[in-house]
Design a protein around this motif. Structure first.
Motif, PDB file in Angstrom:
ATOM      1  N   PRO A  70      26.678   7.799  92.395  1.00 31.09           N
ATOM      2  CA  PRO A  70      26.839   6.949  91.199  1.00 31.09           C
ATOM      3  C   PRO A  70      27.574   5.647  91.512  1.00 31.09           C
ATOM      4  O   PRO A  70      27.250   4.597  90.937  1.00 31.09           O
ATOM      5  N   LEU A  71      28.562   5.721  92.420  1.00 32.11           N
ATOM      6  CA  LEU A  71      29.307   4.513  92.776  1.00 32.11           C
ATOM      7  C   LEU A  71      28.394   3.489  93.435  1.00 32.11           C
ATOM      8  O   LEU A  71      28.404   2.303  93.086  1.00 32.11           O
ATOM      9  N   LEU A  72      27.572   3.928  94.365  1.00 30.81           N
ATOM     10  CA  LEU A  72      26.666   2.997  95.039  1.00 30.81           C
ATOM     11  C   LEU A  72      25.613   2.456  94.079  1.00 30.81           C
ATOM     12  O   LEU A  72      25.154   1.319  94.226  1.00 30.81           O
ATOM     13  N   TYR A  73      25.248   3.257  93.087  1.00 28.40           N
ATOM     14  CA  TYR A  73      24.289   2.811  92.080  1.00 28.40           C
ATOM     15  C   TYR A  73      24.886   1.652  91.267  1.00 28.40           C
ATOM     16  O   TYR A  73      24.218   0.645  90.998  1.00 28.40           O
ATOM     17  N   GLY A  74      26.173   1.791  90.885  1.00 32.59           N
ATOM     18  CA  GLY A  74      26.856   0.709  90.177  1.00 32.59           C
ATOM     19  C   GLY A  74      27.120  -0.479  91.080  1.00 32.59           C
ATOM     20  O   GLY A  74      27.003  -1.639  90.658  1.00 32.59           O
ATOM     21  N   MET A  75      27.458  -0.205  92.329  1.00 36.81           N
ATOM     22  CA  MET A  75      27.754  -1.286  93.270  1.00 36.81           C
ATOM     23  C   MET A  75      26.516  -2.134  93.553  1.00 36.81           C
ATOM     24  O   MET A  75      26.629  -3.326  93.840  1.00 36.81           O
ATOM     25  N   ARG A  76      25.341  -1.528  93.478  1.00 31.64           N
ATOM     26  CA  ARG A  76      24.109  -2.289  93.692  1.00 31.64           C
ATOM     27  C   ARG A  76      23.976  -3.400  92.665  1.00 31.64           C
ATOM     28  O   ARG A  76      23.640  -4.543  93.001  1.00 31.64           O
ATOM     29  N   GLN A  77      24.284  -3.084  91.394  1.00 31.77           N
ATOM     30  CA  GLN A  77      24.246  -4.114  90.353  1.00 31.77           C
ATOM     31  C   GLN A  77      25.358  -5.140  90.564  1.00 31.77           C
ATOM     32  O   GLN A  77      25.166  -6.343  90.368  1.00 31.77           O
ATOM     33  N   ARG A  78      26.516  -4.660  90.999  1.00 34.99           N
ATOM     34  CA  ARG A  78      27.628  -5.567  91.273  1.00 34.99           C
ATOM     35  C   ARG A  78      27.264  -6.582  92.345  1.00 34.99           C
ATOM     36  O   ARG A  78      27.565  -7.776  92.226  1.00 34.99           O
ATOM     37  N   GLU A  79      26.610  -6.118  93.390  1.00 31.39           N
ATOM     38  CA  GLU A  79      26.235  -7.015  94.487  1.00 31.39           C
ATOM     39  C   GLU A  79      25.286  -8.112  94.016  1.00 31.39           C
ATOM     40  O   GLU A  79      25.389  -9.270  94.432  1.00 31.39           O
ATOM     41  N   MET A  80      24.352  -7.753  93.128  1.00 27.86           N
ATOM     42  CA  MET A  80      23.412  -8.755  92.624  1.00 27.86           C
ATOM     43  C   MET A  80      24.137  -9.839  91.824  1.00 27.86           C
ATOM     44  O   MET A  80      23.814 -11.024  91.921  1.00 27.86           O
ATOM     45  N   ILE A  81      25.110  -9.416  91.026  1.00 35.08           N
ATOM     46  CA  ILE A  81      25.877 -10.388  90.237  1.00 35.08           C
ATOM     47  C   ILE A  81      26.777 -11.218  91.153  1.00 35.08           C
ATOM     48  O   ILE A  81      26.942 -12.431  90.954  1.00 35.08           O
ATOM     49  N   MET A  82      27.327 -10.595  92.165  1.00 32.47           N
ATOM     50  CA  MET A  82      28.169 -11.345  93.096  1.00 32.47           C
ATOM     51  C   MET A  82      27.366 -12.365  93.886  1.00 32.47           C
ATOM     52  O   MET A  82      27.896 -13.403  94.302  1.00 32.47           O
TER      53      MET A  82
END
Length: 374
Positions: free
Chosen positions: A127-139
């Motif tokens: 779940p953390l990597l799933y959320g981090m994937r969206q974070r990376e796109m925004i970053m």
């Protein structure tokens, strides 16, 4: 009858299950928490004192290091305080871009916070990597506009360091196209998960009366049933132009705090849709022309006076208080950090629960130690 003795256990300050250099002195009876005292200060970096030495402009990069997940919103609140102090107006296009960056930050924060929360429950990394994937796109977007993924240094007094270019707007639209499916999929996969329900429902309840008495804000307060959001209570920037709802909980437990953040991401998406639709054309200025030159920003000397500005950060109400004596540095600089204040209810949330629940309850508050200690 078997008698037990209370035992005092230190969790932290370098425990792998705590969020940063944070210490909890827990008094336990068996596995049950009787009392918990949060201890912080291990990451104190003299932020507010530095604000009284460096110039107003030089402090903007320092605000990035408070809640380092949300540097854009940190900068927004600080720039608003300086603009109020110095009487600087912000062009309309710049206000829209500021809102866009703020709401992208909110989605970034909540997607990651939920991943960390589920990780605290034992869900390991998926779940953390799933959320981090969206974070990376925004970053990636933040890197395009600010040159840096985390410490963006993008806001300026009277506007922004640079405008949104057509390629960046296209980049934002591409991310926007993926977000609804992310919200739906994350909710479908996790919200009815048996382990999540067992670890979150009825755990870490903060009644609304206690939430108000402790002055907690943000998702922690709204999960307790209080519909308070600075964007509605005292609309800043151009938030009064947008239609969005304030999600609230009914119990105030870990599960409500989880659900609130999912719904807040959806509401941020609604705001982003409206802001991108109504964004003034590229001929509009992204910064106050009188403050465009770097020398103007650096030599800023507000008149003697004081100002307070607050924004709704993903953690809660983030406020900046400035006192000017007419020089190029603040005479007094004080921050209302939501991560710090939201920790005040931790003992009440944890008392009566098991030690294993303490880590989950702490994770549901969503703190960043850079903001707690400053």
């Amino acid at each position: 009858m078997l008698k037990t003795e209370e035992l005092q256990v230190n969790i932290g300050p370098q425990h792998p299950s705590t969020h940063g250099v944070f210490r909890m002195i827990t008094t336990i009876d068996g596995e049950t928490v009787v009392h918990l005292e949060p201890v912080f200060g291990y990451l104190h970096r003299n932020h507010e004192q530095l604000g009284e030495v460096f110039t107003y402009l030089q402090i903007i990069p320092f605000t990035d290091r408070l809640d380092y997940f949300n540097s854009m919103i940190n900068e927004h609140g600080y720039c608003m305080a300086v603009e109020k102090l110095a009487g600087i107006e912000v062009p309309e296009r710049a206000e829209y871009i500021r809102v866009i960056m703020d709401e992208l930050s909110r989605i970034l924060n909540h997607a990651t916070a939920l991943g960390f929360l589920l990780n605290d429950m034992g869900a390991w990394q998926t779940p953390l990597l799933y959320g981090m994937r969206q974070r990376e796109m925004i970053m990636d977007i933040f890197e395009s506009v600010g040159g840096s993924r985390m410490m963006c240094n993008y806001f300026r007094f009277g506007g922004l360091a640079r405008d949104l270019t057509p390629p960046v707007l296209e980049q934002i639209n591409q991310v926007m196209g993926q977000l609804p499916s992310f919200f739906d999929e994350f909710n479908r996969l996790m919200s009815s998960n048996e382990i999540l329900l067992t670890r979150a429902r009825g755990v870490g309840i903060l009644p609304k009366e206690l939430a108000l008495s402790y002055s907690v804000t943000g998702p922690v307060l709204r999960a307790s049933g209080i519909p308070y959001d600075v964007r509605k209570a005292e609309p800043y920037s151009i938030y009064d132009r947008f239609t969005f709802d304030i999600p609230i909980g009914s119990v105030g437990d870990v599960y409500d705090r989880y659900l609130i953040r999912i719904e807040e991401m959806r509401q941020s998406y609604r705001i982003l849709e409206q802001a991108l639709r109504d964004l003034p054309n590229a001929e509009g200025s992204y910064i106050n022309q009188g403050m465009k030159a770097a020398s103007k920003q650096q030599s800023l000397k507000p008149a003697i006076g004081e100002a307070y500005a607050r924004v709704e950060s993903p953690k809660g109400e983030l406020g900046y208080y400035l006192v000017s004596n007419g020089s190029s540095s603040a005479y007094r600089y004080k921050i209302r950090a939501p991560s710090f204040i939201n920790l005040s209810g931790l003992n009440d949330m944890c008392r009566g629960h098991k030690v294993a629940d303490v880590i989950v309850i702490l994770g549901s508050i969503d703190i960043v130690m850079g903001e707690v200690d400053r």
